[in-house]
Design a protein around this motif. Structure first.
Motif, mmCIF file in Angstrom:
data_model
loop_
_atom_site.group_PDB
_atom_site.id
_atom_site.type_symbol
_atom_site.label_atom_id
_atom_site.label_comp_id
_atom_site.label_asym_id
_atom_site.label_seq_id
_atom_site.Cartn_x
_atom_site.Cartn_y
_atom_site.Cartn_z
ATOM 1 N N TRP B 208 0.791 -1.242 0.000
ATOM 2 C CA TRP B 208 0.000 0.000 0.000
ATOM 3 C C TRP B 208 0.823 1.293 0.000
ATOM 4 N N ASP B 209 2.113 1.188 0.275
ATOM 5 C CA ASP B 209 2.957 2.389 0.152
ATOM 6 C C ASP B 209 3.763 2.405 -1.146
ATOM 7 N N MET B 210 3.535 1.426 -1.992
ATOM 8 C CA MET B 210 4.329 1.292 -3.204
ATOM 9 C C MET B 210 3.903 2.335 -4.235
ATOM 10 N N PRO B 211 4.848 3.096 -4.801
ATOM 11 C CA PRO B 211 4.441 4.085 -5.801
ATOM 12 C C PRO B 211 3.825 3.368 -6.999
ATOM 13 N N GLY B 212 2.802 3.966 -7.571
ATOM 14 C CA GLY B 212 2.174 3.350 -8.740
ATOM 15 C C GLY B 212 1.012 2.435 -8.381
ATOM 16 N N LEU B 213 0.760 2.206 -7.073
ATOM 17 C CA LEU B 213 -0.438 1.435 -6.708
ATOM 18 C C LEU B 213 -1.652 2.344 -6.883
ATOM 19 N N ARG B 214 -2.649 1.876 -7.659
ATOM 20 C CA ARG B 214 -3.821 2.710 -7.940
ATOM 21 C C ARG B 214 -5.027 2.333 -7.098
ATOM 22 N N PHE B 215 -5.227 1.030 -6.914
ATOM 23 C CA PHE B 215 -6.526 0.567 -6.420
ATOM 24 C C PHE B 215 -6.376 -0.876 -5.963
ATOM 25 N N MET B 216 -7.085 -1.217 -4.879
ATOM 26 C CA MET B 216 -7.156 -2.622 -4.455
ATOM 27 C C MET B 216 -8.610 -2.966 -4.156
ATOM 28 N N ARG B 217 -8.958 -4.220 -4.343
ATOM 29 C CA ARG B 217 -10.275 -4.701 -3.931
ATOM 30 C C ARG B 217 -10.167 -6.200 -3.638
ATOM 31 N N ASP B 218 -11.000 -6.664 -2.693
ATOM 32 C CA ASP B 218 -11.060 -8.116 -2.470
ATOM 33 C C ASP B 218 -12.226 -8.667 -3.288
ATOM 34 N N PRO B 219 -11.955 -9.623 -4.163
ATOM 35 C CA PRO B 219 -12.979 -10.104 -5.094
ATOM 36 C C PRO B 219 -13.910 -11.113 -4.423
ATOM 37 N N THR B 220 -14.912 -10.620 -3.678
ATOM 38 C CA THR B 220 -15.840 -11.517 -2.977
ATOM 39 C C THR B 220 -17.003 -11.861 -3.921
ATOM 40 N N ARG B 221 -18.238 -11.471 -3.531
ATOM 41 C CA ARG B 221 -19.391 -11.812 -4.383
ATOM 42 C C ARG B 221 -19.156 -11.387 -5.820
ATOM 43 N N GLY B 222 -19.370 -12.283 -6.753
ATOM 44 C CA GLY B 222 -19.214 -11.925 -8.159
ATOM 45 C C GLY B 222 -17.785 -12.119 -8.662
ATOM 46 N N GLY B 223 -16.837 -12.320 -7.730
ATOM 47 C CA GLY B 223 -15.479 -12.713 -8.088
ATOM 48 C C GLY B 223 -14.680 -11.688 -8.881
ATOM 49 N N LEU B 224 -13.601 -12.198 -9.488
ATOM 50 C CA LEU B 224 -12.682 -11.359 -10.261
ATOM 51 C C LEU B 224 -13.418 -10.685 -11.419
ATOM 52 N N ALA B 225 -14.368 -11.386 -12.022
ATOM 53 C CA ALA B 225 -15.109 -10.823 -13.159
ATOM 54 C C ALA B 225 -15.824 -9.536 -12.755
ATOM 55 N N THR B 226 -16.407 -9.539 -11.556
ATOM 56 C CA THR B 226 -17.175 -8.373 -11.110
ATOM 57 C C THR B 226 -16.251 -7.190 -10.796
ATOM 58 N N VAL B 227 -15.093 -7.474 -10.226
ATOM 59 C CA VAL B 227 -14.130 -6.393 -10.002
ATOM 60 C C VAL B 227 -13.692 -5.815 -11.353
ATOM 61 N N ALA B 228 -13.458 -6.682 -12.329
ATOM 62 C CA ALA B 228 -13.049 -6.211 -13.663
ATOM 63 C C ALA B 228 -14.141 -5.316 -14.264
ATOM 64 N N HIS B 229 -15.402 -5.698 -14.069
ATOM 65 C CA HIS B 229 -16.501 -4.874 -14.587
ATOM 66 C C HIS B 229 -16.580 -3.523 -13.880
ATOM 67 N N GLU B 230 -16.344 -3.527 -12.575
ATOM 68 C CA GLU B 230 -16.348 -2.244 -11.856
ATOM 69 C C GLU B 230 -15.265 -1.320 -12.412
ATOM 70 N N VAL B 272 -6.579 -10.518 -2.941
ATOM 71 C CA VAL B 272 -6.610 -9.097 -3.293
ATOM 72 C C VAL B 272 -6.398 -8.958 -4.804
ATOM 73 N N VAL B 273 -7.206 -8.113 -5.413
ATOM 74 C CA VAL B 273 -6.948 -7.679 -6.779
ATOM 75 C C VAL B 273 -6.367 -6.272 -6.673
ATOM 76 N N ALA B 274 -5.262 -6.039 -7.331
ATOM 77 C CA ALA B 274 -4.649 -4.707 -7.304
ATOM 78 C C ALA B 274 -4.443 -4.220 -8.729
ATOM 79 N N VAL B 275 -4.632 -2.923 -8.925
ATOM 80 C CA VAL B 275 -4.262 -2.300 -10.195
ATOM 81 C C VAL B 275 -3.039 -1.435 -9.926
ATOM 82 N N VAL B 276 -1.972 -1.671 -10.707
ATOM 83 C CA VAL B 276 -0.720 -0.927 -10.502
ATOM 84 C C VAL B 276 -0.188 -0.435 -11.846
ATOM 85 N N ASP B 277 0.593 0.594 -11.775
ATOM 86 C CA ASP B 277 1.385 1.069 -12.912
ATOM 87 C C ASP B 277 2.213 -0.130 -13.418
ATOM 88 N N ALA B 278 2.195 -0.359 -14.736
ATOM 89 C CA ALA B 278 2.860 -1.546 -15.289
ATOM 90 C C ALA B 278 4.325 -1.647 -14.839
#
Lengths: 334, 334
Positions: B208-230, B272-278
């Motif tokens: 969580w202190d890493m530069p380039g971290l944009r967003f995290m979510r735990d993929p519960t109901r609806g799974g990874l697909a639902t986080v991707a849709h969000e 955890v699903v995280a979106v980070v700078d490539a």
């Protein structure tokens, strides 16, 4: 087009759940802090200690004269904070919705919840919905958690009560319990009786800086009798209630007489019980009676050295021991 | 002597309710802040912004390999705070108990809840119990609200995601959903599969202190697909998942194949699903892989300019559109 009833798929995390939250919950609960796309909400900074309280709500029927499950879910938690000396600020909301719940009913309840929150000055900052399979839900259950900031200038608590203190109640007891009972049992007497369901913040605020205030509680489940028992148990002293002084509306007394209930055990949802130094009782009663909500406030008992019992003084000089509540007189009253 | 089962009278505010709380809940949840006699609890002062999150829990069956409703009710809320960059501190608990619920089962669940809370470093500071009439409760429902203090040094959120960012997942998907499914359907395959139900705080903290971290979510109901849709909906960009890179345990894949489920839609409770700078992806993956919980972390997709769709790249160079979840594949999964 909307479904007329909630389906299991409204709980799955997908499109229908998102639409239920965005179309039904969010508009009624809208406030600057609520973002339904977030996992957690950042609270604004506050000064003063924070207090937290939580409550679940299962009243049946979901709508009753004077309120519904939604308004109850706000006032129940807001009132716990207010009697603890805190100004309620934020609420979280959990909804357990039974499959088949009518969409219009759900919307009326959420609308009432939003209105009660605005009236009580609290913002719903986070929420969650789950859908329960048909036959496993009783229509709708709600849970709220409230956070408030301490505003009373003195600490309050059961531990501050001393023999000689007196017990005040802010208004008639048993209105909520009786109103829900009649709404459920269809006695055709609805017009006469409404729940007292309301925010008690004005009542609590009116006395929370008053010297000699020891303790406040809202007498919900188990009623005034249960608060008296909590006091007796915590202090090891006798609580003597003056039966004739406890305000009970005539229709509440009539229904209780007919059905064999004791109004002392019935839930209130908009009353406060306060324990105060006897010398301060007139000032506290005057402060309450100056408010519409507190016009019928009364001194109903006193704390005496003796065994940790609750005794009710009867009008003709007799007395009876008031037992701790055992069997449930009225399930799903709040 | 204790009843073997919870009765309606355990919810009435009287003696049995007090004993249920004092004898069953309080011992397992004991901590210096919890006083079951109070209407509200005063929180100790903290530095840093406070975050709040809430969740309801209705999993069926109430116990499953790897956890039960109690541990789930802690991790579900704690994890929402952790992926939001907060250190969880306090929880409130609501229990809706169905009349007839076995006392021993309730105690196992509350014990697991207490243990999970201690492990996650949170104190249960307030609670409420209600009893639902038989046939209206599904055994037991829980709701928790969590309060935490912001600890991440940077703001995180869907709004920070940019095209070019990549999507990481901390471990295999679908374990919780499949474990609960098998526990329910009695396939006799239990030994092979356990829920991933756990606190994700160590995973969140690791990045969580890493530069380039944009967003995290735990993929519960609806799974990874639902986080991707969000993500697709919030950013207006395409989320491209590399199907072959998404970690799925062999028994999960086998069960999904047999029963026609897509593991991308199944709930995780410890990932955890995280979106980070490539450019930061290798460092984030290394940080996760250094943890036992994150050994199988993988880069599973990227955000691309384009329509707000979720596309899955298949192993042989093809691609398919991943729809937003519609029908509920698995009711009462969390």
């Amino acid at each position: 087009m909307r479904d007329a009833h909630v389906r299991l798929a409204h709980g799955n995390g997908g499109r229908l759940m998102r639409e239920l939250i965005e179309d039904l919950f969010a508009p009624h609960l809208a406030n600057p802090l609520l973002d339904v796309r977030n996992d957690a909400t950042t609270l604004p900074p506050t000064s003063g200690e924070l207090l937290v309280s939580t409550d679940g709500f299962t009243v049946q029927p979901l709508e009753f004269p004077g309120g519904n499950l939604g308004s109850l879910a706000v006032y129940g938690t807001v009132n716990d904070l207010a009697v603890s000396g805190a100004r309620p600020l934020w609420l979280t909301l959990n909804a357990f919705i039974e499959e088949g719940c009518e969409y219009a009913l759900l919307e009326r309840i959420v609308a009432a919840l939003g209105e009660a929150a605005r009236e009580a000055g609290v913002a719903v900052v986070a929420g969650d919905t789950k859908v329960l399979p048909r036959g496993q839900g009783g229509g709708l259950y709600l849970a709220t958690t409230g956070v408030g900031a301490r505003a009373a200038s003195q600490p309050l608590g059961l531990g501050r009560i001393r023999p000689g203190d007196v017990l005040l109640v802010s208004g008639p007891v048993g209105d909520h319990g009786t109103a829900v009972l009649l709404a459920r049992e269809q006695f055709g007497l609805r017009g006469e009786l409404a729940s007292d369901c309301a925010s008690v913040l004005p009542l609590a605020q009116a006395i929370w800086d008053m010297p000699g205030l020891r303790f406040m509680r809202d007498p919900t489940r188990g009623g005034l009798a249960t608060v008296a028992h909590e006091i007796a148990r915590a202090t090891g002293a006798t609580v003597r209630l003056e039966g004739a002084n406890v305000p009970v509306r005539a229709p509440v007394a009539a229904v209780c007489e007919m059905l064999g209930y004791d109004p002392l055990y019935l839930a209130c949802e908009g009353r406060v019980v306060a324990v105060v130094d006897a010398a301060q009782a007139p000032a506290a009663l005057a402060a309450w009676r100056a408010l519409t909500q507190g016009r019928e406030a009364a001194l109903v008992g006193r704390i005496e050295r003796g065994a940790p019992w609750v005794v009710v003084q009867t009008p003709f000089g007799g007395e009876r021991l008031l037992e701790e509540l055992e069997d449930d007189p009225l399930p799903r009253i709040c």
